[in-house]
Design an enzyme around this catalytic site. Structure first.
Site, short mmCIF file in Angstrom:
data_model
loop_
_atom_site.label_atom_id
_atom_site.label_comp_id
_atom_site.label_asym_id
_atom_site.label_seq_id
_atom_site.Cartn_x
_atom_site.Cartn_y
_atom_site.Cartn_z
N GLN A 103 -7.93 5.81 -4.36
CA GLN A 103 -7.08 6.12 -5.58
C GLN A 103 -7.16 5.08 -6.47
OE1 GLN A 103 -2.81 6.56 -5.83
NE2 GLN A 103 -3.06 8.36 -7.04
N TYR A 183 1.72 5.62 -15.22
CA TYR A 183 1.03 4.28 -15.10
C TYR A 183 -0.16 4.67 -16.33
CZ TYR A 183 3.21 3.52 -10.69
OH TYR A 183 4.03 3.08 -9.94
N GLY A 321 3.42 12.90 1.66
CA GLY A 321 3.77 11.77 1.39
C GLY A 321 4.32 11.25 2.50
C1 LIG Z 1 6.27 4.83 -0.17
C2 LIG Z 1 5.71 5.67 -1.37
C3 LIG Z 1 4.52 5.13 -1.61
C4 LIG Z 1 3.92 5.77 -2.68
N1 LIG Z 1 2.75 5.39 -3.46
C5 LIG Z 1 2.01 6.15 -4.33
C6 LIG Z 1 0.79 5.83 -4.79
O1 LIG Z 1 0.16 4.54 -4.39
N2 LIG Z 1 0.11 6.61 -5.45
C7 LIG Z 1 0.88 7.88 -5.97
O2 LIG Z 1 0.03 8.55 -6.65
N3 LIG Z 1 1.87 8.20 -5.43
C8 LIG Z 1 2.38 7.70 -4.49
N4 LIG Z 1 3.54 8.07 -4.17
C9 LIG Z 1 4.12 9.38 -4.30
C10 LIG Z 1 3.87 10.12 -3.29
O3 LIG Z 1 2.37 10.43 -3.30
C11 LIG Z 1 4.12 11.61 -3.22
O4 LIG Z 1 3.76 12.13 -4.53
C12 LIG Z 1 5.55 11.57 -3.02
O5 LIG Z 1 6.16 11.22 -1.85
C13 LIG Z 1 6.16 13.08 -3.07
O6 LIG Z 1 5.46 13.69 -1.91
P1 LIG Z 1 6.49 14.10 -0.38
O7 LIG Z 1 7.54 14.84 -1.00
O8 LIG Z 1 5.48 14.63 0.49
O9 LIG Z 1 6.54 12.50 0.00
C14 LIG Z 1 4.39 7.15 -3.18
C15 LIG Z 1 5.54 7.57 -2.55
C16 LIG Z 1 6.28 6.98 -1.59
C17 LIG Z 1 7.35 7.45 -0.91
#
Ligand SMILES: Cc1cc2nc3c(=O)[nH]c(=O)nc-3n(C[C@H](O)[C@H](O)[C@H](O)COP(=O)(O)O)c2cc1C
Length: 362
Positions: A103, A183, A321
């Site tokens: 990414q 961003y 995530g």
């Molecule tokens: C610890 C953490 C780090 C994350 N880092 C990124 C990232 O680097 N890039 C991004 O696009 N989203 C990032 N996200 C968002 C996740 O990719 C995802 O969109 C979000 O957690 C919702 O999905 P989930 O409900 O399955 O966790 C991050 C989320 C968490 C919890």
């Protein structure tokens, strides 16, 4: 335990010309374990390799240049040292039959002078985000960024191109352009953060110009079969960033432009990231219908919800995530109905291999 072996979400599938083990994608997760030079640690190979049961892994957001950095200890892909450090991690995923996209990230105004060698963060317009930046010395209030001069934008496009080339040199299978979560690219897209009067501001066409130039630079390296784009039209964090005032029109045009380029996928955060799937202003299935390639759905998915949405034809793949943090064998657990472990938040960002690459399989 329920037997989910026959779940259509967990069967092999294809993404463009790529064979996938299943429809579960590991969503990008920033874990802040790199060093001061943006070099990822050796044990990242364990962490990502352990998660290669996913149909596709998208790496943590990775800075395209020193100017792109907005969080301490996040990795980069601008230097040879960084490229060399990524190689064994990519190899570990490939050794386990995984597919791995990097990414590409520029945080724009969501940064801090401490992360910019004392300089102000850059943005489309000088509008201060609400909230705090994660610096080496802890959380610090965001500052008012500096609006980019028009002639500073083409060099950032070149940074995207160089990062794309470096991702190839590191062995990745493709790249995801991070145009989500407010961003830099999304700061240009939204009229709440873009108040420019040059050719990069004003009309929707102008606001999409820089994101599309960056994506085209990446496409010049990888071709459309290996490039996806992440979008989050309904997400207001970080920065307490207001939505675009004509969100469906703006993102509809964006998706049309991505579709015309034949991109592999769009990856949508449905609702407000991590908080809610409610998004009264955004019709995600309608956006999806405007895109010819694959659609990766994200935000608070469970296997049950993924099955429901797949049956309706509203998504092709589902990224998870948080569930991947403490469950390296997440897909096996979904298959068997085994309970999911939960990672305490203290392990999310920063630290070493503890709470990162040492989570046991079931
Ligand atoms: C610890 C953490 C780090 C994350 N880092 C990124 C990232 O680097 N890039 C991004 O696009 N989203 C990032 N996200 C968002 C996740 O990719 C995802 O969109 C979000 O957690 C919702 O999905 P989930 O409900 O399955 O966790 C991050 C989320 C968490 C919890």
């Amino acid at each position: 335990m329920p037997d989910r072996l026959s779940s259509p979400v967990l069967q092999p599938t294809t993404l463009g010309g790529h064979a996938l083990k299943n429809r579960i994608v590991m969503a990008p997760l920033t874990r802040s374990r790199s060093n001061d030079r943006g070099v990822p640690p050796k044990f990242a190979a364990d962490y990502y390799g352990q998660r290669a049961g996913a149909g596709l892994i998208i790496s943590e957001a990775t800075n395209i240049s020193p100017q792109a950095v907005g969080y301490a200890l996040t990795p980069g892909i601008w230097s040879d040292e960084q490229v060399d450090a990524w190689r064994p991690t990519v190899q570990a995923v490939h050794d386990r039959g995984g597919l791995f996209f990097l990414q590409l990230w520029h945080t724009g105004r969501i940064s801090h002078p401490d992360l910019q060698g004392g300089a102000l963060p850059v943005a489309p317009s000088a509008i201060r985000p609400i909230g705090q930046a994660f610096t080496k010395d802890g959380m610090k209030d965001h500052v008012t960024p500096r609006a980019l001069e028009t002639d500073e934008i083409p060099p950032i496009v070149e940074d995207y191109r160089r990062a794309a080339l470096n991702a190839k040199a590191a062995g990745f299978d493709g790249v995801e352009v991070h145009s989500a979560n407010n961003y830099l690219l999304e700061q240009f897209v939204r009229d709440s953060t873009n108040k420019r009067s040059d050719c990069y501001g004003g009309s929707i066409e102008n606001r999409l110009r820089f994101p599309l130039e960056a994506i085209d630079a990446v496409l010049s390296v990888w071709g459309p079969e290996r490039v996806g784009v992440r979008l989050s039209p309904a997400t207001t964090m970080p920065g307490e960033t207001p939505l675009d005032s004509t969100v469906m029109e703006t993102y509809g045009n964006y998706v049309d432009a991505l579709s015309a380029r034949g991109l592999l996928y769009i990856h949508d955060i449905e609702g407000v990231t991590q908080q809610t799937r409610d998004a009264p202003d955004v019709n995600f299935p309608a956006l999806r219908k405007r895109f010819r390639g694959a659609y990766i759905a994200n935000n608070q998915y469970t296997l049950d919800l993924a099955e429901e949405v797949l049956a309706k034809g509203d998504a092709d793949l589902f990224s998870m995530g948080r569930p991947f943090i403490a469950n390296p064998d997440l897909v096996d657990r979904l298959r068997t109905g085994a309970p999911l472990a939960e990672a305490p938040k203290q392990y999310w960002y920063g630290g070493g291999s503890v709470g990162y690459s040492d989570w046991p399989t079931m």
